[in-house]
Design a protein around this motif. Structure first.
Motif, PDB file in Angstrom:
ATOM      1  N   THR A  17      53.079  46.987  57.849  1.00 13.47           N
ATOM      2  CA  THR A  17      52.488  47.610  56.150  1.00 13.47           C
ATOM      3  C   THR A  17      52.584  48.318  55.721  1.00 13.47           C
ATOM      4  O   THR A  17      52.223  48.383  54.720  1.00 13.47           O
ATOM      5  CB  THR A  17      50.993  46.418  56.271  1.00 13.47           C
ATOM      6  N   ALA A  18      52.700  49.310  56.782  1.00 17.13           N
ATOM      7  CA  ALA A  18      52.192  50.778  56.794  1.00 17.13           C
ATOM      8  C   ALA A  18      53.729  51.451  56.023  1.00 17.13           C
ATOM      9  O   ALA A  18      54.248  51.961  55.216  1.00 17.13           O
ATOM     10  CB  ALA A  18      51.488  51.393  57.795  1.00 17.13           C
ATOM     11  N   TYR A  19      54.268  51.457  56.897  1.00 20.54           N
ATOM     12  CA  TYR A  19      55.856  51.714  56.851  1.00 20.54           C
ATOM     13  C   TYR A  19      55.433  53.195  56.596  1.00 20.54           C
ATOM     14  O   TYR A  19      56.935  53.374  55.288  1.00 20.54           O
ATOM     15  CB  TYR A  19      56.281  50.174  55.821  1.00 20.54           C
ATOM     16  N   ALA A  44      46.117  59.255  55.926  1.00 15.22           N
ATOM     17  CA  ALA A  44      46.059  58.919  55.842  1.00 15.22           C
ATOM     18  C   ALA A  44      46.822  58.871  54.432  1.00 15.22           C
ATOM     19  O   ALA A  44      48.067  59.087  53.667  1.00 15.22           O
ATOM     20  CB  ALA A  44      46.026  57.451  55.220  1.00 15.22           C
ATOM     21  N   VAL A  45      46.072  58.891  53.284  1.00 11.39           N
ATOM     22  CA  VAL A  45      46.703  59.475  52.031  1.00 11.39           C
ATOM     23  C   VAL A  45      46.793  60.351  51.489  1.00 11.39           C
ATOM     24  O   VAL A  45      47.971  60.639  50.946  1.00 11.39           O
ATOM     25  CB  VAL A  45      45.228  59.149  50.711  1.00 11.39           C
TER      26      VAL A  45
ATOM     27  N   ALA B  12      44.403  47.823  58.085  1.00 13.85           N
ATOM     28  CA  ALA B  12      44.099  48.066  56.516  1.00 13.85           C
ATOM     29  C   ALA B  12      43.849  48.733  55.717  1.00 13.85           C
ATOM     30  O   ALA B  12      44.367  48.788  54.559  1.00 13.85           O
ATOM     31  CB  ALA B  12      43.124  47.109  56.145  1.00 13.85           C
ATOM     32  N   LEU B  13      43.218  49.595  56.303  1.00  8.70           N
ATOM     33  CA  LEU B  13      43.298  50.980  55.528  1.00  8.70           C
ATOM     34  C   LEU B  13      44.358  52.373  55.191  1.00  8.70           C
ATOM     35  O   LEU B  13      44.789  53.084  53.884  1.00  8.70           O
ATOM     36  CB  LEU B  13      42.361  52.174  55.666  1.00  8.70           C
ATOM     37  N   LEU B  14      45.197  51.694  56.492  1.00  9.62           N
ATOM     38  CA  LEU B  14      46.662  52.648  56.348  1.00  9.62           C
ATOM     39  C   LEU B  14      47.632  51.681  55.078  1.00  9.62           C
ATOM     40  O   LEU B  14      47.758  52.903  54.336  1.00  9.62           O
ATOM     41  CB  LEU B  14      46.931  52.786  57.510  1.00  9.62           C
ATOM     42  N   ALA B  15      47.402  50.967  55.717  1.00  6.15           N
ATOM     43  CA  ALA B  15      48.185  49.584  54.475  1.00  6.15           C
ATOM     44  C   ALA B  15      47.755  50.045  53.020  1.00  6.15           C
ATOM     45  O   ALA B  15      48.530  50.034  52.062  1.00  6.15           O
ATOM     46  CB  ALA B  15      48.112  48.157  54.663  1.00  6.15           C
TER      47      ALA B  15
END
Lengths: 196, 109
Positions: A17-19, A44-45, B12-15
């Motif tokens: 999902t993150a890739y 992350a952002v 989920a937050l990372l996604a």
């Protein structure tokens, strides 16, 4: 990822999902120490922020596509792929194959990255824990913070946050972290105003 | 919150951050305008938050402040900052810090 306490399905879920190598690297130590989720999300952002700029540069190429397709194309954006694509578009501005070039390159890149990542996840058990590899995660975060301190305001903010984080270490519910961030930001803004 | 739920929420937050940063600009037209003071504060928040995670992680062990030379994690962190200042390399920083940690541990234990 498995070393940071993630189960194999969780590690796989994250990588698909993150890739995002750097964002995953930044988030893992946060997950390992049980950092608040808002900190995790902001980190992350922050680390992914460059993709906002990237996506702006390819917006015109993707614009004719439907919204779900643009969502998928955005997911495929990666550092190397984008550099290659921009070079291709620069050299062949009239080519009708811009989109195809991007999708082919990006898909290949995605496959290579995921194969390597999944191999790492499945092989994690053969790496002994006493190597102290969780320290590597903290050092990776350090490498994110240090370049951000090149000017006085962020340096003052970070120094304040460091001091406050030690002083408030025993506060409950990670409230010390919030205090350290608030204090650090306030000091950084003060310094910024003085410099202006 | 259970540890499993916490980890899944984190994933989920990372996604979500991936979707927002990569596809956000492709999906919405205009850039959202935020108040200047808010964005200015936001610029400093991540570095401060990360610092407030790194510093206790390196300086505390079993709930106690450990500033002596035999806190190998702290020493490794200091070496890592030095490596970064000299090389600007993330991989070098991690490698330098880890090598310092292993060498110190091998020598003194």
């Amino acid at each position: 990822m498995v070393k940071a306490g993630l189960s194999v399905p969780q590690a796989l879920g994250m990588t698909f999902t993150a890739y995002a190598g750097s964002a995953q690297l930044a988030v893992l130590p946060l997950l390992a120490v049980g950092a608040p989720l808002w900190v995790l999300f902001f980190t992350a952002v922050l680390v992914n922020l460059r993709f906002v700029v990237y996506s702006m540069t390819v917006r015109d190429v993707f614009a004719p596509q439907t919204a779900p397709r643009r969502l998928g194309l955005g997911y495929l954006i990666g550092d190397i792929v984008l550099v290659k694509f921009l070079a291709f578009r620069h050299n062949e501005p009239q080519s009708p194959h811009h989109l195809r070039y991007f999708v082919t390159g990006a898909t290949f890149n995605w496959l290579v990255w995921q194969v390597a990542s999944v191999t790492g996840i499945l092989a994690a058990d053969s790496i002994p824990l006493d190597w102290g590899l969780e320290l590597a995660g903290t050092l990776a975060l350090l490498a994110l913070v240090v370049p951000a301190c090149a000017q006085w305001p962020p340096l003052a903010g970070v120094a304040t946050a460091a001091l406050l984080s030690v002083v408030t270490f025993h506060w409950p519910m990670k409230l010390g972290l919030l205090a350290a961030v608030a204090g650090g930001v306030a000091v950084a803004l003060l310094f910024e105003r003085r410099a202006a | 919150m259970s540890q499993t739920a916490y980890l899944w929420l984190g994933i989920a937050l990372l996604a979500l951050s991936t979707v927002l940063t990569r596809s956000g600009m492709l999906l919405v037209g205009e850039r959202l305008r935020l108040p200047v003071r808010f964005t200015a504060a936001l610029r400093y928040a991540p570095a401060c938050a990360l610092t407030a995670i790194i510093v206790p992680d390196l300086m505390f062990a079993s709930g106690q402040l450990q500033l002596q030379l035999d806190n190998f994690r702290l020493m490794a962190g200091i070496v890592a900052v030095g490596v970064f200042a000299a090389s600007r390399s993330t991989i070098g920083t991690i490698a330098g810090g880890m090598i310092a940690f292993w060498v110190l541990r091998a020598w003194f234990i």
